[in-house]
Design an enzyme around this catalytic site. Sequence first.
Site, PDB file in Angstrom:
ATOM      1  N   ASP A 273       0.847  -1.184   0.000  1.00 36.73           N
ATOM      2  CA  ASP A 273       0.000   0.000   0.000  1.00 36.73           C
ATOM      3  C   ASP A 273       0.885   1.236   0.000  1.00 36.73           C
ATOM      4  O   ASP A 273       1.759   1.387   0.862  1.00 36.73           O
ATOM      5  CB  ASP A 273      -0.909  -0.033   1.239  1.00 36.73           C
TER       6      ASP A 273
ATOM      7  N   ASN B 299      -0.423   4.559  -0.163  1.00 34.33           N
ATOM      8  CA  ASN B 299      -1.080   5.799   0.282  1.00 34.33           C
ATOM      9  C   ASN B 299      -1.738   5.704   1.654  1.00 34.33           C
ATOM     10  O   ASN B 299      -2.445   6.625   2.065  1.00 34.33           O
ATOM     11  CB  ASN B 299      -2.108   6.262  -0.764  1.00 34.33           C
TER      12      ASN B 299
ATOM     13  N   ASP C 173      -4.160   3.775   2.853  1.00 39.48           N
ATOM     14  CA  ASP C 173      -5.585   3.457   3.019  1.00 39.48           C
ATOM     15  C   ASP C 173      -5.815   1.995   3.391  1.00 39.48           C
ATOM     16  O   ASP C 173      -6.956   1.554   3.536  1.00 39.48           O
ATOM     17  CB  ASP C 173      -6.384   3.814   1.762  1.00 39.48           C
TER      18      ASP C 173
ATOM     19  N   ASP D 281      -1.827  -1.209  -3.904  1.00 41.64           N
ATOM     20  CA  ASP D 281      -2.168  -0.451  -5.110  1.00 41.64           C
ATOM     21  C   ASP D 281      -1.056  -0.553  -6.149  1.00 41.64           C
ATOM     22  O   ASP D 281       0.001  -1.163  -5.902  1.00 41.64           O
ATOM     23  CB  ASP D 281      -2.468   1.010  -4.758  1.00 41.64           C
TER      24      ASP D 281
ATOM     25  N   ASP E  27      -8.955 -15.646 -16.585  1.00 46.71           N
ATOM     26  CA  ASP E  27      -9.750 -16.227 -15.503  1.00 46.71           C
ATOM     27  C   ASP E  27     -10.830 -17.142 -16.083  1.00 46.71           C
ATOM     28  O   ASP E  27     -11.447 -16.822 -17.097  1.00 46.71           O
ATOM     29  CB  ASP E  27     -10.389 -15.078 -14.710  1.00 46.71           C
TER      30      ASP E  27
ATOM     31  N   GLU F 139      -6.693 -20.301 -16.842  1.00 49.86           N
ATOM     32  CA  GLU F 139      -7.083 -21.046 -15.640  1.00 49.86           C
ATOM     33  C   GLU F 139      -8.223 -21.993 -16.013  1.00 49.86           C
ATOM     34  O   GLU F 139      -9.253 -21.563 -16.527  1.00 49.86           O
ATOM     35  CB  GLU F 139      -7.558 -20.090 -14.549  1.00 49.86           C
TER      36      GLU F 139
END
Length: 548
Positions: A26, A28, A30, A34, A205, A276
Amino acid sequence: MSNKAPNNGWWRGGVIYQIYPRSFQDSNGDGIGDLPGITQRLDHIAALGADGIWISPFFKSPMKDFGYDVSDYCDVDPMFGTLDDFRALVARAHALGLKVMIDQVLSHTSDQHPWFVESRSSLNNPKADWYVWADAKDDGNPPNNWLSIFGGSAWQWDTRRCQYFLHNFLTSQPDLNFHNPQVQDALLATVKFWLDLGVDGYRLDTVNFFFHDAQLRDNPGRGAPDRNNPDPAVNPFNPYGWQRHVYDKSRPENLPFLQRLRALLDQYPDTTMVGEIGDDDGLARVAEYTAGGDKLHMAYCFDLLGEAHDAPFLHGFLQRFSDIVGDGWPCWALSNHDVVRSATRWGGTSPDPRLLRLAAAFQASLRGTVCLYQGEELGLPEAELRFEDLQDPYGITMWPEFKGRDGCRTPMPWFANAPQAGFTAGDQPWLPVAEPHRALAVDRQAGKPDSMLAFFTRLLHWRREQIALRDGRLTLLPADPQVLAFTREHDQQHLLCIFNFSDRPAQLALPGAWQAASVLAGSGLEGARIDGETLHCDPYGGLFLQRP
């Protein structure tokens, strides 16, 4: 005359590092990982010896299934950053020699996607046939017996159209109708969007879920599933495994669409796709989807993502793979974001580090591409979470018999003594940091030659130098109760790979051609020695032999 772009085959025998962006880094504060956080940590992945990264979904999404419910295929969700952040990530990765693959979820969207909002608005709008809609039976029940992987019927009633729509996963993930050519064209345009931004490939996916049976025929029953089935979709607490999935997925119409997808990627140099596959016969689908050089470049199923891992099981699986898939190119994963981490799945509550090293060396020795899930290089075990900490709707629904997927998705530990193990400067990460992971943090292992991180780094860099491991033939030696052994042979190199997958010492009579072979050093694998014509292995020991 071919109009294909050149392809250097970097993915054949390469190492792909899977990043689950919510949990990697992370930037930032939060509490959610990201894209700038990934960019910040790319040096770690390059130093490890990976050839590329695969980033799980970061597209705009209401996050009912954490990004696998896409509401805009061509933009970044604000929690992960911006398109400019993605461009910066690609530029930094390429500067480090890393390829960038992204997770494309084509089989379904979010129910908040503008396509679905329009589709459900009436029976005759321009996108009315973009999703799979069907009338109720005369008694009001769904049109057939298909089931959702997340439990219950795969059909959800919609009061706007007074019809059912199909959802193989959550009710908020309606399935697209691939029988409509407009849908295929729209999806291919989204694939092209990211190729034009510089991505080097895709992880697709649920690649065998794209098409459904247009006649909506019932799936046949199969009875209670085997509790040892390695496919996480077939768990004994989920009725999904009670059917043979003949009509709701793996339909023959899938193949022409995969050919269209491949033709698009072939216009861009050095690109690749890995699919997958969750299927009743995963190996048959891998063979079908990778055959002919005009569909997927590579694929994986779930046979190595279960608990079984002794030498007879692995020998039998590799023999079946060879018999069924043949020259198809596999991508081998021992862990990912959907299953219990391999350290716990194979090693129990207190995994033996020797077994984890052996498993890594085994994975690195197979014919195919290696996919390494974030944290495996640290030997992270599955995290234990309280019910109130769960985020995964699958686990929340089926607790406590099935705890869902959050235990393999907890934050990456970078600094043992830092708040939140260095994952975030915020006070509340989206999932709690697993306290047992702190002792295995990157800073604790960096620079220690006996650490798991050092072992993985040596192994992957050493593997790059072995042409037989990257692109050689694989031939199994006879099955043994304790030891798995196979040769990897290339015109320029001949190796014998030996792994004692038991917690007891083992012996193996060396074939005559290998009795004069020398130990190939540098992999970091230990615990075996040659005494004349016999190989002696310590518990979870192994080695690599090379002959002229």
